[in-house]
Design an enzyme around this catalytic site. Structure first.
Site, PDB file in Angstrom:
ATOM      1  N   SER A  93     -58.089  17.645  25.364  1.00 51.07           N
ATOM      2  CA  SER A  93     -59.002  16.616  24.868  1.00 51.07           C
ATOM      3  C   SER A  93     -60.357  16.729  25.542  1.00 51.07           C
ATOM      4  CB  SER A  93     -58.437  15.221  25.125  1.00 51.07           C
ATOM      5  OG  SER A  93     -59.383  14.265  24.697  1.00 51.07           O
ATOM      6  N   LYS A 147     -50.557  14.168  24.058  1.00 51.46           N
ATOM      7  CA  LYS A 147     -51.887  14.284  23.422  1.00 51.46           C
ATOM      8  C   LYS A 147     -51.925  13.491  22.114  1.00 51.46           C
ATOM      9  CE  LYS A 147     -56.015  15.277  22.393  1.00 51.46           C
ATOM     10  NZ  LYS A 147     -56.435  15.984  21.270  1.00 51.46           N
ATOM     11  N   HIS A 150     -52.402  10.007  23.041  1.00 53.27           N
ATOM     12  CA  HIS A 150     -53.813   9.878  23.448  1.00 53.27           C
ATOM     13  C   HIS A 150     -54.678   9.654  22.205  1.00 53.27           C
ATOM     14  CE1 HIS A 150     -57.808  11.762  23.680  1.00 53.27           C
ATOM     15  NE2 HIS A 150     -57.856  11.413  24.951  1.00 53.27           N
ATOM     16  N   ASN A 151     -54.437  10.448  21.186  1.00 53.84           N
ATOM     17  CA  ASN A 151     -55.251  10.320  19.975  1.00 53.84           C
ATOM     18  C   ASN A 151     -54.984   9.009  19.241  1.00 53.84           C
ATOM     19  OD1 ASN A 151     -56.136  12.878  20.630  1.00 53.84           O
ATOM     20  ND2 ASN A 151     -56.176  13.569  18.513  1.00 53.84           N
ATOM     21  N   GLU A 154     -56.913   6.642  21.011  1.00 55.09           N
ATOM     22  CA  GLU A 154     -58.324   6.931  20.658  1.00 55.09           C
ATOM     23  C   GLU A 154     -58.685   6.260  19.323  1.00 55.09           C
ATOM     24  OE1 GLU A 154     -59.495  11.211  20.885  1.00 55.09           O
ATOM     25  OE2 GLU A 154     -60.066  10.985  18.787  1.00 55.09           O
ATOM     26  N   ARG A 411     -30.929 -11.324   5.108  1.00 54.69           N
ATOM     27  CA  ARG A 411     -30.272 -10.014   4.941  1.00 54.69           C
ATOM     28  C   ARG A 411     -28.769 -10.190   4.705  1.00 54.69           C
ATOM     29  NH1 ARG A 411     -30.185  -6.667   9.184  1.00 54.69           N
ATOM     30  NH2 ARG A 411     -30.201  -4.782   7.941  1.00 54.69           N
TER      31      ARG A 411
HETATM   32  C1  6PG Z   1     -59.942  14.930  21.581  1.00 52.28           C
HETATM   33  C2  6PG Z   1     -60.013  14.519  20.143  1.00 52.28           C
HETATM   34  C3  6PG Z   1     -59.844  15.721  19.288  1.00 52.28           C
HETATM   35  C4  6PG Z   1     -60.385  15.540  17.900  1.00 52.28           C
HETATM   36  C5  6PG Z   1     -59.492  14.728  17.043  1.00 52.28           C
HETATM   37  C6  6PG Z   1     -60.222  13.905  16.034  1.00 52.28           C
HETATM   38  O1  6PG Z   1     -59.109  14.351  22.264  1.00 52.28           O
HETATM   39  O2  6PG Z   1     -60.715  15.788  21.984  1.00 52.28           O
HETATM   40  O3  6PG Z   1     -59.027  13.599  19.847  1.00 52.28           O
HETATM   41  O4  6PG Z   1     -58.513  16.102  19.359  1.00 52.28           O
HETATM   42  O5  6PG Z   1     -61.667  15.048  17.927  1.00 52.28           O
HETATM   43  O6  6PG Z   1     -58.708  15.644  16.353  1.00 52.28           O
HETATM   44  O7  6PG Z   1     -59.270  13.407  15.212  1.00 52.28           O
HETATM   45  P1  6PG Z   1     -59.584  12.808  13.799  1.00 52.28           P
HETATM   46  O8  6PG Z   1     -60.322  13.879  13.019  1.00 52.28           O
HETATM   47  O9  6PG Z   1     -58.250  12.520  13.229  1.00 52.28           O
HETATM   48  O10 6PG Z   1     -60.446  11.630  14.042  1.00 52.28           O
END
Ligand code: 6PG
Length: 444
Positions: A93, A147, A150-151, A154, A411
């Site tokens: 990242s 990771k 992490h995203n 993000e 249910r």
């Molecule tokens: C990082 C980012 C990197 C990238 C993403 C963006 O940690 O450096 O997350 O991996 O910018 O893939 O993801 P999207 O295109 O789904 O926003």
């Protein structure tokens, strides 16, 4: 090759070598070879592995630095078993800046392969006061899993910042440069982070095509995505972990993408007339607090997800170390990650970040403002899906009693799915012989 050549010519002091073919490239490398792939996740990775496999030797290491799905990494490790080639799935990242000046690295795979690459990855990663932003995360796809989360965080972080921007724009009519100052101020406090910092920069930027307007006003409001936020959400659903703020952030991108439909709907669907008329600074402070509390929830969800994943996939993740390697280099780098490391140092088995004494007291102090922002957004009709879902997450998590009793009864009624009783031990299931639901009759 031409592009590579231009790059090397531009950096003569670096003594780069160009491998025009994979064979040429492979023959130059010291053994065991350590080859980092930075290609698009998916078929491209398999294609490069297929080309490399016959020309590599036993003990060589392929390191996939792309955003590969962690299950693909598991499969690739299994496929390479028997060949003697070792495979490391390493989350990277940091974007363009990280690539040149040190990213956060999240490697996983065979431990002996990590031992072989450790000196290199420690050197190339970002550095924080207490060391490099890299640590071994576990076997198989553990690195790429971390990771992925992490995203997901993000996505949540970015959406929350965008909602703060939207509220200041819609309710206070702040100009982008005024908001830049607000974000700049926030960046000096608890919210200090790379994403807040770049937001302040972006907001004061003029449009290069028409410098009399702000750049952000020239950008079409439709977001793209490559899939890692979606994978995080799918994985949360697969494991039955509640991660609504991350998922709302994915949905927010999805609904942004149907721009033409939204424009048409906006002409037909009415919202409230109510406007915010209270004091400006008071609302700005409340938005800051709502952002902070919601952000804690997004991280709490990400860490809860990793806690479940380690059980599900047989890993042993060190959450304090994960928060540490996210402190530098990566997109979600933030001062507040030190507090997460502290929380897991205090209690390695912390069930949820919200329960940590530090975060508990911060949220206690800020939650009135958080609720204020969510209610103002509701009465004025400004969409804030991530702020709202984070607040619902917080309230659901602290609710000793949820309406799932009624849900289980429903249910049991229509599908004989059974229910547990408040007056019997957990794990004992009961069923009521309900009347035919197509001919409802009152029960006595
Ligand atoms: C990082 C980012 C990197 C990238 C993403 C963006 O940690 O450096 O997350 O991996 O910018 O893939 O993801 P999207 O295109 O789904 O926003």
């Amino acid at each position: 090759t031409e592009k590579t050549k231009q790059f090397c010519d531009a950096h003569p002091g670096k003594q780069f070598k160009i491998g025009a073919t994979l064979q040429e490239f492979v023959q130059w490398i010291e053994r065991p070879r350590k080859i980092v792939l930075m290609v698009s996740a998916g078929d491209a990775v398999d294609a490069v592995i297929k080309e490399l496999r016959p020309i590599l030797d036993e003990g060589d290491i392929i390191i996939d630095g792309g955003n590969s799905l962690f299950k693909d990494t598991d499969r690739r490790i299994a496929e390479l078993q028997g060949s003697g080639i070792r495979y490391v799935g390493m989350g990277v990242s940091g974007g363009e800046e990280g690539a040149r000046h040190g990213p956060s690295l999240m490697p996983g795979g065979p431990k002996n392969a990590y031992a072989a690459i450790e000196p290199m990855v420690k050197k190339i990663s970002a550095q924080v006061e207490d060391g490099p932003c890299v640590t071994y995360l576990g076997p198989g796809g553990a690195g790429q899993y971390v990771k992925m989360v992490h995203n997901g965080i993000e996505y949540g972080d970015m959406q929350l910042i965008c909602e703060a921007y939207q509220l200041m724009k819609e309710l206070l009519s702040l100009r982008p440069d005024e908001m830049a100052k607000v974000f700049g101020k926030w960046n000096k406090g608890d919210l200090d982070s790379f994403l807040i910092e770049i937001t302040a920069d972006i907001l004061q930027q003029n449009d290069p095509a028409k410098p009399q307007r702000f750049f952000v006003d020239a950008v079409l409001d439709t977001a793209g995505q490559k899939g890692t936020g979606k994978w995080t959400s799918i994985n949360a659903l697969d494991m039955g972990v509640c991660a609504p703020t991350i998922t709302e952030a994915v949905y927010a991108r999805c609904i942004s993408a149907i721009k033409a439909e939204r424009v048409a709907a906006g002409k037909k669907l009415k919202g409230p007339r109510h406007r915010y008329t209270g004091p400006k600074q008071k609302l700005i402070n409340a938005i800051r607090d709502a952002l902070y509390c919601s952000k804690v929830c997004a991280y709490a969800q990400g860490f809860a997800l990793m806690a479940e994943a380690q059980k599900e996939y047989g890993w042993k993740l060190d959450f304090g170390a994960i928060a540490k390697i996210w402190r530098g280099g990566c997109i979600i780098r933030a001062r507040f990650l030190q507090k997460i490391t502290d929380a897991y140092t205090r209690d390695k088995k912390l069930p949820n970040l919200l329960l940590d004494p530090y975060f508990k007291s911060k949220i206690n102090a800020a939650q009135t403002n958080w609720r204020h922002v969510v209610s103002i957004a509701t009465v004025t009709g400004v969409p804030c899906p991530a702020f709202m879902s984070a607040l619902s997450y917080y309230d659901s998590y602290r609710a000793a009693r949820l309406p799932a009793n009624l849900l289980q009864a429903q249910r049991d009624y229509f599908g004989a799915h059974t229910y547990e009783r408040v007056d019997k031990p957990r794990g004992q299931f009961f069923h009521v012989d309900w009347p035919d639901p197509t001919r409802p009759q009152k029960r006595v």
